[in-house]
Design a protein around this motif. Structure first.
Motif, mmCIF file in Angstrom:
data_model
loop_
_atom_site.group_PDB
_atom_site.id
_atom_site.type_symbol
_atom_site.label_atom_id
_atom_site.label_comp_id
_atom_site.label_asym_id
_atom_site.label_seq_id
_atom_site.Cartn_x
_atom_site.Cartn_y
_atom_site.Cartn_z
ATOM 1 N N GLN A 149 0.846 -1.197 0.000
ATOM 2 C CA GLN A 149 0.000 0.000 0.000
ATOM 3 C C GLN A 149 0.882 1.248 0.000
ATOM 4 O OE1 GLN A 149 -2.445 1.156 3.413
ATOM 5 N NE2 GLN A 149 -4.082 1.730 1.988
ATOM 6 N N PRO A 150 0.738 2.089 -1.051
ATOM 7 C CA PRO A 150 1.569 3.286 -1.144
ATOM 8 C C PRO A 150 1.330 4.261 0.002
ATOM 9 C CG PRO A 150 0.519 2.802 -3.251
ATOM 10 C CD PRO A 150 -0.123 1.904 -2.240
ATOM 11 N N LYS A 151 2.393 5.008 0.307
ATOM 12 C CA LYS A 151 2.331 6.121 1.256
ATOM 13 C C LYS A 151 2.735 7.361 0.477
ATOM 14 C CE LYS A 151 5.709 6.707 4.514
ATOM 15 N NZ LYS A 151 6.395 6.433 5.802
ATOM 16 N N ALA B 239 5.966 2.455 0.467
ATOM 17 C CA ALA B 239 4.805 1.570 0.514
ATOM 18 C C ALA B 239 4.964 0.629 1.699
ATOM 19 C CB ALA B 239 4.680 0.778 -0.790
ATOM 20 N N GLU B 240 3.831 0.115 2.167
ATOM 21 C CA GLU B 240 3.844 -0.830 3.284
ATOM 22 C C GLU B 240 3.519 -2.225 2.769
ATOM 23 O OE1 GLU B 240 1.036 0.125 6.369
ATOM 24 O OE2 GLU B 240 1.562 -1.636 7.571
ATOM 25 N N LYS C 234 2.601 6.477 13.260
ATOM 26 C CA LYS C 234 1.477 6.244 12.347
ATOM 27 C C LYS C 234 0.179 6.337 13.150
ATOM 28 C CE LYS C 234 1.985 3.649 8.786
ATOM 29 N NZ LYS C 234 2.086 2.459 7.878
ATOM 30 N N GLU D 143 -3.068 6.983 8.900
ATOM 31 C CA GLU D 143 -3.494 5.708 8.302
ATOM 32 C C GLU D 143 -4.990 5.745 8.040
ATOM 33 O OE1 GLU D 143 -1.566 1.928 9.569
ATOM 34 O OE2 GLU D 143 -1.922 2.783 11.546
ATOM 35 N N GLN E 239 1.703 13.356 5.391
ATOM 36 C CA GLN E 239 1.898 11.986 4.911
ATOM 37 C C GLN E 239 0.666 11.146 5.191
ATOM 38 O OE1 GLN E 239 5.626 10.176 5.982
ATOM 39 N NE2 GLN E 239 6.625 12.158 6.296
ATOM 40 N N GLN F 233 -1.687 7.315 4.137
ATOM 41 C CA GLN F 233 -2.015 6.070 3.441
ATOM 42 C C GLN F 233 -3.519 5.911 3.571
ATOM 43 O OE1 GLN F 233 1.075 3.676 5.817
ATOM 44 N NE2 GLN F 233 0.531 2.295 4.147
#
Ligand code: C2E
Ligand code: MG
Ligand code: MG
Ligand code: MG
Length: 292
Positions: free
Chosen positions: A45-47, A58-59, A201, A237, A255, A257
């Motif tokens: 999953q992109p950040k 990405a995570e 996060k 998040e 930032q 996601q």
């Protein structure tokens, strides 16, 4: 002695708990088989930075491509492994796979930082740092700074001094850390102060109602301000709408996601997603008016 026998009798002979233990054993054996049969996959999953429109990384999120039941989410198979050393083997597989993917992306001209979720039991293994170093040695073209380890407060519950020590060892190699699901634990502020994580996060449960619930808004604002005072980066998040992103930008959290940016993507499609991503114009507009 007799005392022990008495205490344990209930657990040993209660048919209900016996059945539950049996089912747990079977579920654990299934997960172990899945690992051997290479049925696990990583999605990413992109950040992004909402103000600048840049993709930051990405995570990695694990999935089980089950031959009968289809694609399974971690909540359906990780909990049973988390109380066993199998979580260490799975975590090792995730580390190796992420490094393999990174190497492949690098060959194709993509350098990116990947967040990896590390289970408490894995992080607290006596040989965690040594094994991480060995994996990095197996991938000599990759800098350690391409990895960001996401850890939960529950890892520190057992022994915060030990977690601090592991973090410092890893950071000496160049690996960075994020405190995941920040704000949901019992002692988030203690961990913020004691642990040298570069990134916080904000848990998605605080983001979900940020536009409707003034208390959630206050918590998010508080975490963002704390992150500034402690010189940590902050990531939101679970950003699901453009409006949530705008609210976060106004609070100076850049930032993010979340599903409104991207759902977790199969590894083979991440590079294409990055090449084609169009930053949200409302975020860029608002971002242009803000001084960072
Ligand atoms: P997490 O690390 O907090 O990951 C974020 C979770 O939120 C992911 O769920 C992601 O798909 C989901 N998510 C992202 N954006 C949104 C959004 O906008 N809305 C909503 N409703 N959800 C969103 P996923 O992939 O099911 O993972 C759940 C948890 O499982 C992760 O939470 C992490 O704690 C654990 N996990 C995932 N992969 C691994 C792994 O490789 N190793 C370990 N130890 N744990 C993992
Ligand atoms: Mg995470
Ligand atoms: Mg999280
Ligand atoms: Mg979580």
């Amino acid at each position: 002695g007799a005392k022990h026998a008495g205490k344990n009798r209930h657990n040993l002979f209660d048919p209900a708990s016996d059945k539950a233990a049996h089912e747990r054993g079977r579920a654990l054996a299934d997960v172990e088989r899945a690992l051997r049969n290479q049925e696990f996959e990583l999605f990413f999953q992109p950040k992004v930075n909402m103000r600048t429109g840049k993709v930051l990384g990405a995570e990695a999120l694990i999935r089980w491509r089950h031959p009968q039941r289809g694609l399974l989410l971690p909540q359906e198979f990780l909990p049973v492994a988390e109380n066993s050393d199998l979580i260490v083997e799975i975590g090792d597989w995730v580390l190796r796979s992420v490094l393999d993917h990174l190497e492949e992306w690098r060959r194709n001209g993509l350098t990116i930082k990947i967040g990896i979720n590390i289970a408490p039991r894995h992080l607290l293994r006596e040989d965690f740092t040594r094994r991480l170093a060995a994996h990095l040695n197996d991938h000599p073209d990759l800098p350690a700074s391409c990895l960001e380890l996401e850890i939960l407060e529950t890892a520190a519950l057992a022994d915060i001094g030990r977690v601090y020590q592991v973090m410092r060892e890893c950071q000496k190699m160049g690996v960075t850390f994020a405190l995941d699901d920040f704000g949901t634990g019992y002692s988030s502020l203690t961990y913020l102060k004691a642990l040298p994580a570069e990134v916080l996060k904000i848990d998605q449960s605080f983001i979900r109602d940020i536009l409707r619930d003034p208390e959630d808004l206050a918590i998010v604002e508080g975490i963002i301000n704390l992150s500034g005072s402690f010189r940590r980066q902050v990531v939101a998040e679970g950003v699901e709408s453009v409006e949530q992103g705008l609210q976060l930008l106004k609070l100076r959290c850049e930032q993010a996601q979340g599903f409104c940016i991207a759902r977790p993507i199969p590894a083979a499609r991440l590079a294409d997603w990055i090449a084609n991503w169009q930053p949200n114009p409302q975020w860029l507009d608002l971002g242009n008016g803000l001084t960072s």
